[in-house]
Motif scaffolding. Structure first.
Motif, PDB file in Angstrom:
ATOM      1  N   ILE A 117       0.738  -1.384  -0.058  1.00  0.00           N
ATOM      2  CA  ILE A 117       0.016  -0.008   0.027  1.00  0.00           C
ATOM      3  C   ILE A 117       0.866   1.240   0.057  1.00  0.00           C
ATOM      4  O   ILE A 117       0.439   2.457  -0.233  1.00  0.00           O
ATOM      5  CB  ILE A 117      -0.945   0.066   0.973  1.00  0.00           C
ATOM      6  N   HIS A 118       2.092   1.348   0.094  1.00  0.00           N
ATOM      7  CA  HIS A 118       3.034   2.591   0.299  1.00  0.00           C
ATOM      8  C   HIS A 118       3.574   2.549  -1.188  1.00  0.00           C
ATOM      9  O   HIS A 118       3.947   1.620  -1.794  1.00  0.00           O
ATOM     10  CB  HIS A 118       4.174   2.183   1.224  1.00  0.00           C
ATOM     11  N   PRO A 119       3.337   3.945  -1.613  1.00  0.00           N
ATOM     12  CA  PRO A 119       4.117   4.225  -2.908  1.00  0.00           C
ATOM     13  C   PRO A 119       5.193   3.758  -3.409  1.00  0.00           C
ATOM     14  O   PRO A 119       5.584   3.434  -4.367  1.00  0.00           O
ATOM     15  CB  PRO A 119       3.738   5.573  -2.961  1.00  0.00           C
ATOM     16  N   ASP A 120       6.161   3.630  -2.318  1.00  0.00           N
ATOM     17  CA  ASP A 120       7.742   3.838  -2.557  1.00  0.00           C
ATOM     18  C   ASP A 120       8.222   2.376  -2.241  1.00  0.00           C
ATOM     19  O   ASP A 120       9.501   2.441  -2.341  1.00  0.00           O
ATOM     20  CB  ASP A 120       8.444   4.977  -1.903  1.00  0.00           C
ATOM     21  N   PHE A 127       4.254 -10.652   5.980  1.00  0.00           N
ATOM     22  CA  PHE A 127       4.427 -10.272   7.446  1.00  0.00           C
ATOM     23  C   PHE A 127       5.477  -8.669   7.154  1.00  0.00           C
ATOM     24  O   PHE A 127       5.244  -7.819   8.087  1.00  0.00           O
ATOM     25  CB  PHE A 127       5.499 -11.513   7.740  1.00  0.00           C
ATOM     26  N   TYR A 128       5.983  -8.536   6.143  1.00  0.00           N
ATOM     27  CA  TYR A 128       7.085  -7.401   6.112  1.00  0.00           C
ATOM     28  C   TYR A 128       6.913  -6.926   4.511  1.00  0.00           C
ATOM     29  O   TYR A 128       6.873  -7.648   3.792  1.00  0.00           O
ATOM     30  CB  TYR A 128       8.232  -7.774   6.401  1.00  0.00           C
ATOM     31  N   GLU A 129       7.322  -5.709   4.462  1.00  0.00           N
ATOM     32  CA  GLU A 129       7.535  -4.968   3.251  1.00  0.00           C
ATOM     33  C   GLU A 129       8.865  -5.374   2.752  1.00  0.00           C
ATOM     34  O   GLU A 129       9.661  -6.212   3.425  1.00  0.00           O
ATOM     35  CB  GLU A 129       7.400  -3.715   3.422  1.00  0.00           C
ATOM     36  N   ASN A 130       8.968  -5.106   1.581  1.00  0.00           N
ATOM     37  CA  ASN A 130      10.350  -5.417   0.823  1.00  0.00           C
ATOM     38  C   ASN A 130      11.598  -4.911   1.423  1.00  0.00           C
ATOM     39  O   ASN A 130      12.828  -5.407   1.244  1.00  0.00           O
ATOM     40  CB  ASN A 130      10.511  -5.452  -0.471  1.00  0.00           C
ATOM     41  N   ASP A 131      11.487  -3.977   2.535  1.00  0.00           N
ATOM     42  CA  ASP A 131      12.767  -3.636   3.243  1.00  0.00           C
ATOM     43  C   ASP A 131      13.103  -4.697   4.305  1.00  0.00           C
ATOM     44  O   ASP A 131      13.993  -4.561   4.885  1.00  0.00           O
ATOM     45  CB  ASP A 131      12.520  -2.410   3.739  1.00  0.00           C
ATOM     46  N   ARG A 132      12.030  -5.601   4.366  1.00  0.00           N
ATOM     47  CA  ARG A 132      12.269  -6.561   5.410  1.00  0.00           C
ATOM     48  C   ARG A 132      12.254  -5.995   6.749  1.00  0.00           C
ATOM     49  O   ARG A 132      12.423  -6.744   7.803  1.00  0.00           O
ATOM     50  CB  ARG A 132      13.549  -7.568   5.389  1.00  0.00           C
ATOM     51  N   PRO A 135       6.660  -3.874   9.412  1.00  0.00           N
ATOM     52  CA  PRO A 135       5.893  -5.051   9.575  1.00  0.00           C
ATOM     53  C   PRO A 135       4.377  -4.572   9.075  1.00  0.00           C
ATOM     54  O   PRO A 135       4.006  -3.717   9.147  1.00  0.00           O
ATOM     55  CB  PRO A 135       5.778  -5.042  11.165  1.00  0.00           C
ATOM     56  N   THR A 136       3.587  -5.594   8.745  1.00  0.00           N
ATOM     57  CA  THR A 136       2.255  -5.675   8.542  1.00  0.00           C
ATOM     58  C   THR A 136       1.421  -5.731   9.828  1.00  0.00           C
ATOM     59  O   THR A 136       0.081  -5.647  10.039  1.00  0.00           O
ATOM     60  CB  THR A 136       1.776  -6.776   7.595  1.00  0.00           C
ATOM     61  N   GLY A 137       1.960  -6.431  10.889  1.00  0.00           N
ATOM     62  CA  GLY A 137       1.271  -6.615  12.209  1.00  0.00           C
ATOM     63  C   GLY A 137       1.005  -8.241  12.149  1.00  0.00           C
ATOM     64  O   GLY A 137       0.270  -8.458  13.178  1.00  0.00           O
ATOM     65  N   LEU A 138       1.101  -8.856  11.288  1.00  0.00           N
ATOM     66  CA  LEU A 138       0.641 -10.269  11.371  1.00  0.00           C
ATOM     67  C   LEU A 138       1.337 -11.112  12.326  1.00  0.00           C
ATOM     68  O   LEU A 138       0.685 -11.796  12.792  1.00  0.00           O
ATOM     69  CB  LEU A 138       0.605 -10.764   9.845  1.00  0.00           C
ATOM     70  N   VAL A 139       2.568 -10.958  12.664  1.00  0.00           N
ATOM     71  CA  VAL A 139       3.336 -11.592  13.490  1.00  0.00           C
ATOM     72  C   VAL A 139       2.439 -11.325  14.853  1.00  0.00           C
ATOM     73  O   VAL A 139       2.171 -12.523  15.862  1.00  0.00           O
ATOM     74  CB  VAL A 139       4.796 -11.129  13.776  1.00  0.00           C
TER      75      VAL A 139
END
Ligand code: VGL
Ligand code: ZN
Length: 212
Positions: A117-120, A127-132, A135-139
């Motif tokens: 959802i983040h443009p950049d 679980f995590y965006e590609n910066d690793r 977090p999405t909060g799923l953990v």
């Protein structure tokens, strides 16, 4: 596993990105992507805990080749957070392409995790965006509910399913890939790399027939 014995309370099914754009006719169609819908519907009935994920990008998302003049889909570029495959525009928020496949029938799913959802920054893992690190909060969600074994099914095996499996394993969750309920994009060797990762992390391979 004996048929119809209730699954342990700690088991959760995560249904990854079964959306129109990843199915035949969609913007980023995964070969046979729609063939997994019926077996997923059947298998999901056995799970008390089901979560859906949804790829959900703003228009002009940085993962779209169209946002990078001179680049084309499936090129790889270097982003501040690492290497990024560029995709056709897909799963734009609230578009028909971003909607779940019309035959996906899992009314008892308790949560929908939206990602990318983040443009950049892109996000494959649920679980995590590609910066690793973002977090999405799923953990936390799984931990609070005592869910410690995740069954992964959906699209695409070599991207969202793969990175979700890796992150889950890194958090000490047990990972099962329901292999017949996944399909791959297979670009630049991604399927072989995903299979290698699955064995490296000790993910268990199962079929939905073993579960229904
Ligand atoms: C995905 C490519 C681009 C996935 C999402 O869910 O596997 N793949 N966006
Ligand atoms: Zn995407």
């Amino acid at each position: 596993m004996t048929a119809r014995r209730p699954l342990p309370e700690r088991d959760v099914l995560i249904i990854v990105d079964v959306q129109n754009d990843f199915c035949p006719g969609g913007a980023l169609a995964v070969p046979e992507g729609d063939s997994i819908v019926a077996p997923i519907n059947r298998m999901a009935q056995r799970f008390a805990h089901v979560i859906l994920t949804q790829d959900w990008h703003p228009a002009n998302h940085t993962s779209f080749a169209s946002a990078h003049p001179g680049r084309k889909p499936y090129d790889t570029i270097l982003m501040p957070y690492g290497s990024q495959t560029l995709w056709p525009d897909h799963c734009v928020q609230a578009s028909t392409g971003a909607a779940f496949h019309p035959r996906l029938d899992v009314p008892h799913a308790a949560a929908i995790i939206r990602k990318g959802i983040h443009p950049d920054i892109d996000s494959y893992s649920t679980f995590y965006e590609n910066d690793r690190t973002t977090p999405t909060g799923l953990v936390g969600y799984l931990g609070e509910r005592g869910l410690s074994r995740i069954f992964l099914a959906g699209l695409a095996l070599d991207f969202c399913v793969r990175y979700s499996a890796e992150d889950a394993s890194a958090h000490g969750l047990e990972v099962v890939i329901v292999r017949d309920c996944c399909r791959a994009i297979n670009v630049n060797g991604s399927l072989d790399q995903a299979e290698a990762k699955f064995s490296e992390i000790g993910a268990r391979m199962m079929t939905s027939q073993e579960l229904v």
